[in-house]
Design an enzyme around this catalytic site. Structure first.
Site, mmCIF file in Angstrom:
data_model
loop_
_atom_site.group_PDB
_atom_site.id
_atom_site.type_symbol
_atom_site.label_atom_id
_atom_site.label_comp_id
_atom_site.label_asym_id
_atom_site.label_seq_id
_atom_site.Cartn_x
_atom_site.Cartn_y
_atom_site.Cartn_z
ATOM 1 N N HIS A 137 33.684 79.765 56.782
ATOM 2 C CA HIS A 137 32.545 80.613 56.478
ATOM 3 C C HIS A 137 32.589 81.887 57.320
ATOM 4 O O HIS A 137 32.980 81.876 58.487
ATOM 5 C CB HIS A 137 31.230 79.874 56.757
ATOM 6 C CG HIS A 137 30.850 78.895 55.683
ATOM 7 N ND1 HIS A 137 30.261 79.286 54.497
ATOM 8 C CD2 HIS A 137 31.003 77.556 55.612
ATOM 9 C CE1 HIS A 137 30.052 78.225 53.744
ATOM 10 N NE2 HIS A 137 30.492 77.155 54.393
ATOM 11 N N ALA A 184 46.269 63.579 69.087
ATOM 12 C CA ALA A 184 44.971 63.078 68.638
ATOM 13 C C ALA A 184 43.844 63.930 69.216
ATOM 14 O O ALA A 184 43.849 64.275 70.406
ATOM 15 C CB ALA A 184 44.796 61.624 69.059
ATOM 16 N N LYS A 204 46.988 73.788 72.473
ATOM 17 C CA LYS A 204 48.017 74.590 73.120
ATOM 18 C C LYS A 204 49.305 73.773 73.211
ATOM 19 O O LYS A 204 49.269 72.546 73.292
ATOM 20 C CB LYS A 204 47.580 75.004 74.531
ATOM 21 C CG LYS A 204 46.283 75.820 74.580
ATOM 22 C CD LYS A 204 46.446 77.160 73.900
ATOM 23 C CE LYS A 204 45.170 77.985 73.997
ATOM 24 N NZ LYS A 204 45.283 79.291 73.264
ATOM 25 N N ARG A 207 54.690 70.791 75.246
ATOM 26 C CA ARG A 207 56.126 70.640 75.471
ATOM 27 C C ARG A 207 56.893 70.828 74.172
ATOM 28 O O ARG A 207 56.336 70.718 73.081
ATOM 29 C CB ARG A 207 56.474 69.273 76.075
ATOM 30 C CG ARG A 207 56.369 68.080 75.144
ATOM 31 C CD ARG A 207 56.825 66.826 75.870
ATOM 32 N NE ARG A 207 56.755 65.627 75.065
ATOM 33 C CZ ARG A 207 57.748 65.163 74.316
ATOM 34 N NH1 ARG A 207 58.892 65.823 74.257
ATOM 35 N NH2 ARG A 207 57.615 64.040 73.619
#
Length: 227
Positions: A137, A184, A204, A207
């Site tokens: 939206h 997760a 982020k 590795r």
């Protein structure tokens, strides 16, 4: 009327008998390539826009809404219990739709919304309660309610061999590279490089996935034919 009549007649029948009957009669409303297994209690809307590859399995309580530009599910892909695939495009967005490659899996109660277009590659697994949401939206004008400001719908691309962990969310406009892992609970708001593990809110990179020498402390690994 034909779609609803077939659901009334055959949609509730359990066991392999129901699967066989739906495999025969749903061909009148779906696009089948080969044979696919559809369990009882599956809800399909605008089924003429749904294409199933050979070996597709759709578990109970799955909901697929394919208006108007369709849902295409590739060979041997599985939609697990309670999954929702939704292309509710009353705004006529030209690139809407959901495309899933072969040998993929949509986990229990996962949601895929394809207003902006969702392209998922081969061997992509989404874990339970994950969300892939190709719509957002607009809320830039404080003088107007957000429901009057329209939506953006850039689309989502997920390349081959990606694993998306339980409860993860992939937002509109994201491109996830081949072989990546989404941890997760992660919320992915930016592109993910190939063979990268991302985690967190917002997600982020933590590795790169690279070849390593096995260690004695590594956990047991199991394959289709055993360990």
């Amino acid at each position: 009327m034909l779609e609803q009549s077939l659901y009334l007649l055959f949609g509730w029948i359990p066991t392999v008998v129901g699967i066989a009957l739906r495999g025969i009669f749903y061909r009148l409303i779906l696009h089948f390539e080969g044979w696919a297994a559809i369990e009882d209690g599956v809800r399909l809307r605008f089924a003429n826009n749904i294409k199933l590859g050979p070996g597709v399995y759709i578990d109970k309580s799955v909901y697929v809404h394919a208006c108007p530009y369709g849902v295409d599910i590739g060979q041997n892909t599985i939609l697990m219990h309670g999954a929702i695939l939704h292309v509710y495009n009353f705004r006529q967005i030209p690139h809407s739709g959901i495309r899933i490659g072969r040998d993929s899996l949509v986990g229990e109660y996962s949601v895929i919304r394809g207003q902006g277009g969702v392209s998922i590659g081969d061997r992509v697994y989404t874990s339970p309660y994950s969300q892939i949401i190709a719509v957002n939206h607009v809320f830039d004008d404080p003088s107007k309610p957000f429901v009057e400001q329209g939506i953006s719908a850039q689309g989502i691309v997920i390349e081959d061999d990606v694993w998306i962990g339980s409860g993860a969310i992939v937002t509109d406009g994201v491109h996830i590279g081949k072989g990546s892992v989404i941890a997760a609970g992660a919320v992915v708001t930016e592109d993910v490089e190939p063979h990268t593990v991302v985690a967190g809110v917002p997600a982020k990179a933590i590795r790169k996935i690279e070849a390593k020498i096995a260690k004695d402390a590594d956990p047991d690994i199991y394959f289709g034919g055993g360990r």
